[in-house]
Design a protein around this motif. Structure first.
Motif, PDB file in Angstrom:
ATOM      1  N   LEU A 127      80.829  37.268 107.890  1.00 12.22           N
ATOM      2  CA  LEU A 127      80.013  35.947 107.973  1.00 12.22           C
ATOM      3  C   LEU A 127      80.289  34.665 106.857  1.00 12.22           C
ATOM      4  N   LEU A 128      80.790  35.119 105.587  1.00 15.31           N
ATOM      5  CA  LEU A 128      81.577  34.656 104.570  1.00 15.31           C
ATOM      6  C   LEU A 128      82.873  33.532 104.894  1.00 15.31           C
ATOM      7  N   GLY A 135      85.463  43.534 101.883  1.00 16.44           N
ATOM      8  CA  GLY A 135      84.792  43.482 102.455  1.00 16.44           C
ATOM      9  C   GLY A 135      85.490  43.277 103.987  1.00 16.44           C
ATOM     10  N   ALA A 144      76.894  41.641  97.315  1.00 15.69           N
ATOM     11  CA  ALA A 144      75.921  41.222  98.795  1.00 15.69           C
ATOM     12  C   ALA A 144      77.133  40.205  99.325  1.00 15.69           C
ATOM     13  N   ILE A 145      78.160  39.708  98.609  1.00 15.56           N
ATOM     14  CA  ILE A 145      79.497  38.458  99.303  1.00 15.56           C
ATOM     15  C   ILE A 145      80.376  40.024  99.999  1.00 15.56           C
ATOM     16  N   THR A 146      80.554  41.176  99.903  1.00 21.17           N
ATOM     17  CA  THR A 146      81.287  41.850 100.263  1.00 21.17           C
ATOM     18  C   THR A 146      80.350  42.814 101.817  1.00 21.17           C
ATOM     19  N   ALA A 147      79.084  42.562 101.000  1.00 23.52           N
ATOM     20  CA  ALA A 147      78.879  42.949 103.144  1.00 23.52           C
ATOM     21  C   ALA A 147      78.676  42.252 104.194  1.00 23.52           C
ATOM     22  N   CYS A 148      78.308  40.674 103.424  1.00 23.47           N
ATOM     23  CA  CYS A 148      78.276  39.314 104.158  1.00 23.47           C
ATOM     24  C   CYS A 148      79.355  39.376 104.629  1.00 23.47           C
ATOM     25  N   ALA A 149      80.981  39.938 104.323  1.00 22.40           N
ATOM     26  CA  ALA A 149      82.701  39.320 104.140  1.00 22.40           C
ATOM     27  C   ALA A 149      82.409  38.462 105.427  1.00 22.40           C
ATOM     28  N   SER A 159      85.939  40.014  96.880  1.00 20.05           N
ATOM     29  CA  SER A 159      85.145  40.816  97.625  1.00 20.05           C
ATOM     30  C   SER A 159      84.779  40.417  99.508  1.00 20.05           C
ATOM     31  N   ILE A 160      85.561  39.258  99.197  1.00 19.41           N
ATOM     32  CA  ILE A 160      86.180  38.845 101.053  1.00 19.41           C
ATOM     33  C   ILE A 160      86.217  40.148 101.399  1.00 19.41           C
TER      34      ILE A 160
END
Length: 203
Positions: free
Chosen positions: A145-146, A95, A138-143, A91-92
């Motif tokens: 930041l994460l 993203g 969610a992880i892709t969208a926040c990649a 996902s990261i």
């Protein structure tokens, strides 16, 4: 005289080995502590019961024939497809770079697993696509930041904890419900936190 460099080299090697051993031991202990604390938090909020309620709601909406295995199939399949490093790493990667190769690979693996489980639990397992879609989305969208948080040690420890959870799922499949695996999920959060903190602790 020639023994001095050798002695110094041996001392440095032993010191390095001791330091690495202490770090590895601390990391292992921190993951055990993460599993224990995470399970306590999960038991307090009873995430297992929350997932069962979601499964019951989905069953009421999608199943009109009274499939007795629907809820168990949904919960078990959701845990299997959501717990694992590929969901996070893929996902990261998707993203940040737009490369979804890891997610495609995971989707193929998940598809095979779900087909096998569907032969036992029925169509309830198909609805595991909902939580895994929310998690990976969610992880892709926040990649952005994460990504700095999920370093290689973090991913390694998540894989370690994820393997333990998958093992517990396997025990439940083989011997009936022995572990409330959903209640152990907060261990993944503690695992990330402890991995980031351990290198700064005095060892």
């Amino acid at each position: 005289p020639s023994s001095l460099p050798l002695s110094s080299s041996v001392t440095k090697s032993l010191s390095s080995y001791t330091s690495m051993s202490s770090l590895d031991t601390a990391a292992t202990l921190s993951m055990i502590l993460a599993l224990a604390l995470g399970t306590l938090v999960g038991e307090f909020f009873d995430f297992d019961r929350q997932m069962e309620r979601l499964g019951i709601w989905l069953k009421a909406k999608a199943d009109r024939k009274g499939d007795s295995q629907f809820v168990q199939g949904f919960v078990t399949a959701s845990l299997v497809v959501c717990v694992g490093a590929m969901a996070i790493v893929g996902s990261i990667q998707d993203g940040l770079t737009g490369n979804a190769t890891t997610l495609y690979t995971k989707a193929v693996i998940d598809g095979i697993v779900v087909m096998v489980m569907a032969s036992v639990y029925g169509k309830g397992v198909l609805f595991a696509a909902l939580p895994v879609g929310v998690l990976q989305g969610a992880i892709t969208a926040c990649a952005g930041l994460l990504a700095p948080v999920f370093s290689q040690p973090v991913i390694d420890n998540l894989s370690f904890l994820g393997s333990i959870l998958i093992f517990c799922v396997g025990v439940n499949l083989a011997f009936g419900t022995k572990f409330k695996v959903a209640n152990m999920l907060p261990a993944l959060v503690f695992g990330v936190v402890f991995t980031l903190v351990v290198p700064y602790l005095p060892l």
